[in-house]
Design a protein around this motif. Structure first.
Motif, mmCIF file in Angstrom:
data_model
loop_
_atom_site.group_PDB
_atom_site.id
_atom_site.type_symbol
_atom_site.label_atom_id
_atom_site.label_comp_id
_atom_site.label_asym_id
_atom_site.label_seq_id
_atom_site.Cartn_x
_atom_site.Cartn_y
_atom_site.Cartn_z
ATOM 1 N N ARG A 59 1.335 -3.232 4.660
ATOM 2 C CA ARG A 59 2.661 -2.690 4.309
ATOM 3 C C ARG A 59 3.578 -3.803 3.783
ATOM 4 O O ARG A 59 4.296 -3.622 2.804
ATOM 5 C CB ARG A 59 3.289 -1.995 5.511
ATOM 6 C CG ARG A 59 4.551 -1.220 5.164
ATOM 7 C CD ARG A 59 4.995 -0.312 6.291
ATOM 8 N NE ARG A 59 4.015 0.667 6.696
ATOM 9 C CZ ARG A 59 3.756 1.803 6.066
ATOM 10 N NH1 ARG A 59 4.409 2.106 4.972
ATOM 11 N NH2 ARG A 59 2.854 2.642 6.521
ATOM 12 N N CYS A 62 2.578 -4.771 0.198
ATOM 13 C CA CYS A 62 3.012 -3.748 -0.763
ATOM 14 C C CYS A 62 4.525 -3.833 -1.001
ATOM 15 O O CYS A 62 4.989 -3.740 -2.145
ATOM 16 C CB CYS A 62 2.621 -2.356 -0.281
ATOM 17 S SG CYS A 62 0.840 -2.062 -0.335
ATOM 18 N N THR A 63 5.288 -4.030 0.057
ATOM 19 C CA THR A 63 6.742 -4.156 -0.061
ATOM 20 C C THR A 63 7.108 -5.382 -0.898
ATOM 21 O O THR A 63 7.981 -5.318 -1.762
ATOM 22 C CB THR A 63 7.394 -4.245 1.337
ATOM 23 O OG1 THR A 63 7.058 -3.069 2.064
ATOM 24 C CG2 THR A 63 8.896 -4.374 1.240
ATOM 25 N N GLN A 66 6.415 -4.707 -4.527
ATOM 26 C CA GLN A 66 7.407 -3.800 -5.100
ATOM 27 C C GLN A 66 8.691 -4.542 -5.465
ATOM 28 O O GLN A 66 9.380 -4.168 -6.408
ATOM 29 C CB GLN A 66 7.721 -2.664 -4.120
ATOM 30 C CG GLN A 66 6.602 -1.653 -4.013
ATOM 31 C CD GLN A 66 6.811 -0.659 -2.890
ATOM 32 O OE1 GLN A 66 7.326 -1.000 -1.829
ATOM 33 N NE2 GLN A 66 6.383 0.572 -3.111
ATOM 34 N N THR A 82 -8.313 -4.156 -3.626
ATOM 35 C CA THR A 82 -8.244 -4.229 -2.170
ATOM 36 C C THR A 82 -9.655 -4.424 -1.642
ATOM 37 O O THR A 82 -10.633 -4.174 -2.347
ATOM 38 C CB THR A 82 -7.620 -2.950 -1.577
ATOM 39 O OG1 THR A 82 -8.380 -1.815 -1.989
ATOM 40 C CG2 THR A 82 -6.173 -2.789 -2.016
ATOM 41 N N LEU A 134 1.395 1.426 -4.920
ATOM 42 C CA LEU A 134 1.934 0.559 -3.868
ATOM 43 C C LEU A 134 2.606 1.365 -2.763
ATOM 44 O O LEU A 134 2.532 1.005 -1.588
ATOM 45 C CB LEU A 134 2.920 -0.452 -4.460
ATOM 46 C CG LEU A 134 2.304 -1.536 -5.334
ATOM 47 C CD1 LEU A 134 3.386 -2.384 -5.974
ATOM 48 C CD2 LEU A 134 1.348 -2.403 -4.521
ATOM 49 N N LEU A 137 -0.482 3.145 -0.858
ATOM 50 C CA LEU A 137 -1.558 2.288 -0.352
ATOM 51 C C LEU A 137 -1.612 2.150 1.172
ATOM 52 O O LEU A 137 -2.682 2.307 1.768
ATOM 53 C CB LEU A 137 -1.495 0.921 -1.016
ATOM 54 C CG LEU A 137 -2.754 0.077 -0.999
ATOM 55 C CD1 LEU A 137 -3.893 0.800 -1.708
ATOM 56 C CD2 LEU A 137 -2.495 -1.256 -1.672
#
Length: 142
Positions: A59, A62-63, A66, A82, A134, A137
């Motif tokens: 997480r 992904c953050t 972004q 991945t 994203l 995911l």
């Protein structure tokens, strides 16, 4: 030159000594025979094992992506891969409604199950599908 503790005195002025990668903007004099350089290309590789998911690593990655991706130059190419016990590639072709995941289960005899032009795409053209990936995911691997 070193200071009294053994560190370089110019450490703060030299990003190449503090960062894993540094890009320098150069003039046209550096281009080979007047050719412009190819756009930057990044393939982000993220661990999606159960430990990475439970610890929040997935997480967080992904953050971070972004937040970082919109700051890249417009012609930058990006891709995402991945891995856990297999490698996962994503078809991010611009215009797709959602990304397509392709799995490569045999890591010993690795190959990319789709062409490079579908995996590494211009972020400005595939922004919608990349951002959707994203966002989705972390829940894909729970």
């Amino acid at each position: 030159p070193l200071d009294h503790s053994g560190l370089r005195v110019d450490l703060a002025q030299r990003p190449e000594l503090r960062r894993g990668a540094v890009d320098f903007a150069v003039g046209k004099d550096y281009f080979y025979k007047g050719r412009t350089p190819a756009p930057a290309c990044y393939l982000f590789v993220i661990e999606v094992t159960s430990v990475a998911v439970k610890s929040g690593l997935l997480r967080s990655a992904c953050t971070a992506l972004q937040k970082i991706l919109p700051t890249l130059p417009a012609n930058t190419k990006v891709g995402l891969m991945t891995y856990d016990t297999a490698a996962h590639f994503f078809n991010l072709t611009p215009g797709r409604q959602q990304p397509q995941m392709l799995v490569m289960p045999d890591l010993q005899a690795g190959f990319m199950p789709i062409g490079r032009e579908a995996v590494v795409v211009s972020y400005s053209e595939a922004k919608t599908v990349f951002d959707a990936l994203l966002a989705k995911l972390p829940s894909m691997f729970e």
